[in-house]
Design an enzyme around this catalytic site. Structure first.
Site, PDB file in Angstrom:
ATOM      1  N   GLY A  95       0.987  -1.079  -0.001  1.00 56.37           N
ATOM      2  CA  GLY A  95      -0.100  -0.010  -0.135  1.00 56.37           C
ATOM      3  C   GLY A  95       0.851   1.171   0.041  1.00 56.37           C
ATOM      4  CG  ASN A  96      -0.548   4.516  -1.500  1.00 54.75           C
ATOM      5  OD1 ASN A  96      -0.998   5.384  -1.155  1.00 54.75           O
ATOM      6  ND2 ASN A  96      -0.680   3.906  -2.526  1.00 54.75           N
ATOM      7  NE  ARG A  97       5.312   6.589   4.395  1.00 56.12           N
ATOM      8  CZ  ARG A  97       5.345   6.231   5.664  1.00 56.12           C
ATOM      9  NH1 ARG A  97       4.422   6.032   6.463  1.00 56.12           N
ATOM     10  NH2 ARG A  97       6.554   5.365   5.803  1.00 56.12           N
TER      11      ARG A  97
END
Ligand code: CTP
Length: 425
Positions: free
Chosen positions: A214-216
């Protein structure tokens, strides 16, 4: 206030607005005074109640009221009021004030289900929504006379929260719970009738049933843009991986992966005049998803990645005529010429994605991007437009992005118009 049994709940709304810091000028129709006494409102608002155009010391109360208001809230809005307002007929001080204002208007309808669902009322509401009028929808519940159905006035707390949101007063300052719509109303109604599709949040690409790549991205900037577009009259379809508070009327489609987001976007892109790809879509995903949880004992897994479809580039390649396409570019452009880097990355992305506007930010800069409530962006347009917004709230950034969208739409309509004699050299 109009004349309806729900007028007694307007007392609560009036008190809530005063408590939130508003200066309230009560205007009642004659019908409303049959349900609630004027003294109640004048005492709560510390202002005399106005009812008619005629017995005021001032000759034109409607224009003063209309011009001085920051927001007009009609609670309850009856079928008669809705019909008169939609048709532009001023038959009393309230309808005259509504026609004499440029302030945003918030209607809170309440009536019997048969009236609320009557085609005339449905048409009038559609017309008013098209013009950018805000609405707190009635809810289902007990109605006058013991009937049960839809048409019951919304909760007074929801009405106050909607008013606070339209005026973009921070909830904590207003002393109320966080309102559903955080966006400010810069130019009410300038995008009325426009359908906008907005994506928000970061996609999650599963490795196994419990883990993902995932990412932030928090989704806050996408939600702020959706709220700003809605505040300016657009119909919103929000495709999101996260759940944050939204105003009523925003259609939310929950997705998780890039593939789900692509399917949701492509299924709805045809309806949209504006598409804002604010989501941080993963560029790569695990090629294979393990059907069971990978066990530690089996040693570190080898996760092979494959590219995801580029949704924005796909939209850019087959966009419908007139559609405005907005992409984001989250870069880490630090270094001596960080700004130059950001600009060149943004221009590159305009081309590779086929977008009209790219909103670029340097996520390595302090207070910028993921998880922060602030952001700083450079907006570049395929037509040479450029705007640099230094560190500001995500709501303020949303206003700048929507301003750029409105401007692009406006220029495009002008370019598509046949030239008049005046415009010819
Ligand atoms: N985007 C998309 N589909 C993807 C990846 C990105 O629609 N699979 C969209 C994002 O929503 C955003 C823009 O493209 O609007 C930003 O793309 P980004 O991933 O930052 O750029 P890349 O094409 O990956 O280029 P680079 O990795 O070189 O920065």
């Amino acid at each position: 206030m109009c004349g309806g049994i729900a007028a007694y709940k307007a007392v609560e709304v009036c008190r809530g607005l005063v408590d939130a810091g508003a200066f309230v000028s009560p205007v009642m129709t004659r019908g409303a005074t049959r349900f609630v006494g004027t003294v109640t409102f004048s005492a709560l608002a510390s202002e005399p109640v106005r009812i008619t155009l005629w017995d005021e010391p001032e000759p034109i109360p409607h224009t003063r009221l209309g011009q001085s208001a920051d927001l007009i809230v009609v609670v309850p809005a009856t079928a008669r009021l809705i019909g008169s307002y939609a048709a532009g007929i001023s038959s009393d001080l309230l309808t005259a004030t509504l026609l004499a204002t440029r302030a945003p208007v918030l209607l809170c309808p309440a009536m019997h289900t048969e009236m609320w669902e009557h085609p005339a009322v449905v048409d009038n509401m559609a017309r008013l929504r098209q013009r950018g009028v805000h609405v707190v929808e009635p809810v289902a519940g007990r109605l006058a006379g013991g009937d049960v159905g839809s048409g019951r006035l919304a909760d007074p707390a929801d009405i106050v929260a909607a008013a606070v949101a339209i005026l973009s007063v921070p909830a904590d300052l207003a002393g109320i719970e966080a309102p559903a719509t955080p966006g400010p109303v810069a130019v009410p109604g300038d995008l009325a009738g426009v359908t906008a599709l907005v994506t928000a949040g970061g996609t999650r690409e599963p490795i196994d049933p419990v883990r993902y790549v995932g990412n932030r991205s928090s989704g806050k900037q996408g939600y702020a843009i959706a709220a700003e577009l809605a505040a300016r009259g657009a119909r919103i379809i929000l495709i999101s991986t996260v759940e944050l508070a939204v105003s009523r009327g925003i259609e939310i489609v929950r997705v998780e992966t890039a593939a789900e987001m692509e399917a949701a976007v492509l299924a709805r892109a045809g309806q949209a005049e504006v598409i804002v790809m604010a989501a941080a879509v993963a560029d790569f995903r695990p090629k294979e998803i393990a059907p069971h949880k990978l066990k530690k004992g089996a040693g570190p897994p080898e996760v092979v990645l494959e590219p995801t479809p580029d949704i924005l580039a796909g939209l850019g390649a087959r966009r419908r005529p007139g559609q405005v396409l907005v992409g984001f570019a989250a870069e880490t452009a630090s270094g001596e010429s960080a700004e130059g880097d950001l600009r060149s990355y943004a221009h590159q992305k305009l081309k590779t994605k086929g977008a009209d506007l790219i909103v670029a930010n340097d996520v390595a800069a302090p207070g910028v991007g993921f998880a922060h409530d602030t952001n700083a962006v450079l907006i570049v347009g395929a037509d040479g437009y450029e705007a640099e917004i230094p560190l500001a709230s995500k709501a303020e950034i949303a206003t700048a992005v929507v301003d750029a969208i409105a401007r692009t739409r406006h220029d495009r309509t002008r370019d598509m118009r046949p030239a008049t004699n005046e415009e010819q050299p």
